[in-house]
Design an enzyme around this catalytic site. Sequence first.
Site, PDB file in Angstrom:
ATOM      1  N   CYS A   1      -3.219   1.641   6.213  1.00 22.73           N
ATOM      2  CA  CYS A   1      -3.623   0.896   7.415  1.00 22.73           C
ATOM      3  C   CYS A   1      -4.219   1.831   8.459  1.00 22.73           C
ATOM      4  O   CYS A   1      -4.928   1.388   9.354  1.00 22.73           O
ATOM      5  CB  CYS A   1      -2.425   0.146   7.985  1.00 22.73           C
ATOM      6  SG  CYS A   1      -1.013   1.211   8.276  1.00 22.73           S
TER       7      CYS A   1
ATOM      8  N   GLU B   1       7.078   0.256  16.103  1.00 24.23           N
ATOM      9  CA  GLU B   1       8.157   0.807  15.287  1.00 24.23           C
ATOM     10  C   GLU B   1       8.299   2.278  15.632  1.00 24.23           C
ATOM     11  O   GLU B   1       7.529   2.812  16.425  1.00 24.23           O
ATOM     12  CB  GLU B   1       7.823   0.626  13.800  1.00 24.23           C
ATOM     13  CG  GLU B   1       7.762  -0.836  13.390  1.00 24.23           C
ATOM     14  CD  GLU B   1       7.585  -1.042  11.886  1.00 24.23           C
ATOM     15  OE1 GLU B   1       6.924  -0.202  11.249  1.00 24.23           O
ATOM     16  OE2 GLU B   1       8.104  -2.042  11.368  1.00 24.23           O
TER      17      GLU B   1
ATOM     18  N   GLY C   1       1.941  -6.213   7.257  1.00 20.08           N
ATOM     19  CA  GLY C   1       1.028  -6.822   6.290  1.00 20.08           C
ATOM     20  C   GLY C   1      -0.268  -7.221   6.964  1.00 20.08           C
ATOM     21  O   GLY C   1      -0.627  -6.678   8.021  1.00 20.08           O
TER      22      GLY C   1
ATOM     23  N   ASN D   1       0.809  -1.233   0.000  1.00 17.40           N
ATOM     24  CA  ASN D   1       0.000   0.000   0.000  1.00 17.40           C
ATOM     25  C   ASN D   1       0.840   1.280   0.000  1.00 17.40           C
ATOM     26  O   ASN D   1       0.492   2.265  -0.650  1.00 17.40           O
ATOM     27  CB  ASN D   1      -1.004  -0.017   1.158  1.00 17.40           C
ATOM     28  CG  ASN D   1      -0.340  -0.051   2.508  1.00 17.40           C
ATOM     29  OD1 ASN D   1       0.727  -0.642   2.663  1.00 17.40           O
ATOM     30  ND2 ASN D   1      -0.941   0.576   3.481  1.00 17.40           N
TER      31      ASN D   1
ATOM     32  N   GLU E   1       3.346  -5.557  12.330  1.00 20.14           N
ATOM     33  CA  GLU E   1       2.446  -4.409  12.121  1.00 20.14           C
ATOM     34  C   GLU E   1       1.342  -4.897  11.200  1.00 20.14           C
ATOM     35  O   GLU E   1       1.589  -5.131  10.015  1.00 20.14           O
ATOM     36  CB  GLU E   1       3.203  -3.242  11.477  1.00 20.14           C
ATOM     37  CG  GLU E   1       4.350  -2.685  12.301  1.00 20.14           C
ATOM     38  CD  GLU E   1       3.894  -1.991  13.569  1.00 20.14           C
ATOM     39  OE1 GLU E   1       2.709  -1.610  13.659  1.00 20.14           O
ATOM     40  OE2 GLU E   1       4.717  -1.860  14.484  1.00 20.14           O
TER      41      GLU E   1
ATOM     42  N   THR F   1      -1.547 -13.240   7.550  1.00 21.05           N
ATOM     43  CA  THR F   1      -0.140 -13.534   7.236  1.00 21.05           C
ATOM     44  C   THR F   1       0.707 -13.408   8.497  1.00 21.05           C
ATOM     45  O   THR F   1       1.609 -14.212   8.730  1.00 21.05           O
ATOM     46  CB  THR F   1       0.386 -12.571   6.142  1.00 21.05           C
ATOM     47  OG1 THR F   1      -0.601 -12.420   5.140  1.00 21.05           O
ATOM     48  CG2 THR F   1       1.661 -13.083   5.518  1.00 21.05           C
TER      49      THR F   1
END
Length: 481
Positions: free
Chosen positions: A282, A461, A226, A150, A248, A230
């Site tokens: 996101c 992060e 992602g 994205n 994340e 996943t």
Amino acid sequence: MILLQNYINGELIAPKSNLYIDNYDPATGNIYSQIPDSDYTDVNNAVEAAEAAFNSWSNTTKDERSRILYKIADLIEANLDRLAAAESMDNGKPLSLAKRVDIPRAAHNFRFYATAIIHYSSESHSMEDKAINFTHRDPVGVAGCISPWNLPLYLFSWKIAPALAVGNCVVAKPSEITPMTAFLLSELCIEAGLPKGVLNIVHGLGPKVGEAIVSHPNVPLISFTGGTQTGKHIARIAAPMFKKLSLELGGKNPTIIFEDCDFERMLNTVIASSFDNQGQICLCGSRIFIEKSLYDKFKTAFVNRVNALKVGDPNDESTNLGAVVSKSHMEKVLSYVTLAQEEGGTVLTGGYQIQLEGRLKDGYYIAPAVIEGLDYTCRTNQEEIFGPIVTITPFSSTEEVLKMANSTKYGLASSVWTSNISKANIVAKKLHAGIVWINCWLLRDLRTPFGGVKQSGVGREGGNEALQFFTEPKNVCIQYQ
Ligand code: NDP
């Protein structure tokens, strides 16, 4: 046809299999490049190159590492137009957005961590007159970095820059759907003089290349951004190997609007927080809750503004929404409009494929949608759609909106609109989210912790959080006598 290559041990090389995957331009639906269909052999070669480079890179002075990262940032800026065009073509996003946000932010990521390591100080703890503790922060070794489609270069560099800055070597995989700017970055790293093997970029499919990185025994740290599914799969592989893991993941972010907000300012920002990047950020707010007394005014004004958004050629300066990233993603997003109707929702505007003309006739364009009348517990309001679809829901009290906002399995970001600071503070405190924006959205200071709670992820992060994640602490205790 552009043929991309892996970046392994300082060289641009073909995958060992010599197989390639087609890469589509979502604006036209045409194949325009091919990317390496790499496998375990390529990943293993990249890991070996990174291991060989680690001793030297981790012992390179901070000043020298900083100088090289600065150089990469300068080169990204010098190539802004080329990188932005590549990002737009790969992802379908408006060129203007890539120029304004994606590429400048990628340069900023490198510059931020180039500076951060120079000013970073590790902990020291004195035990009065008995002893002193100090803590080494050593790089971990080979870091595996996997990022989504994205915000391709933006999120790729958000991982790579801190990993390299503290002295790790990296094996990275961009999304196979948007590999172009990662490929261009490898060229810029060569130009910047990054020593061979320090950064390796292996292109290919998630289950092949991504999984080979995650399961490689000599990659002790994984930084992944992602989808939540996943992320779960990666955690299952990495946990028994005791890898350091940062995840994340997805979100279903609430936007909470109280009657006492600054209406015009709120409206301008909520249009962006709903539909920037075709709703594929996101952090986008996909569930909008509006205080009952403001609901009708908001609904009319919001739908009018959405109807005025231009969906069109990503290269056109006046375009607000370009194409969504792929045909399969477009189909997934549109399936939620059908679901919303089955669940009793009313589509106030949009929610269908737009067919443009000429070279864009086969592109993946969606009219941005606003849906009302849904229960907050229904699937449309609980599952991540990740496209230009928002729901609007009225609320009567702070307690009620908190209950609805906190009802999903996600907890990434949220935004709150009110001029009452006490109310803002209470709501911020009670929201289940890693990030709360009050009277703003996407205002980012890179020093702040970034990440989510619940199934939106594990770890943070940004700023010191990333410097700590990408290092291993070792405490040394010295008794005075
Ligand atoms: P995916 O989870 O499908 O893919 C993310 C990356 O993982 C891609 O590079 C993908 O490769 C790779 N991958 C896929 N399968 C595996 C596997 N088995 N092992 C290792 N790697 C694998 O996410 P999307 O690319 O579809 O991105 C959208 C998602 O990302 C959304 O859920 C969004 O919310 C989330 N996101 C979260 C952010 C955050 O900060 N919390 C920020 C941005 C996005 P490939 O592309 O080849 O399949």
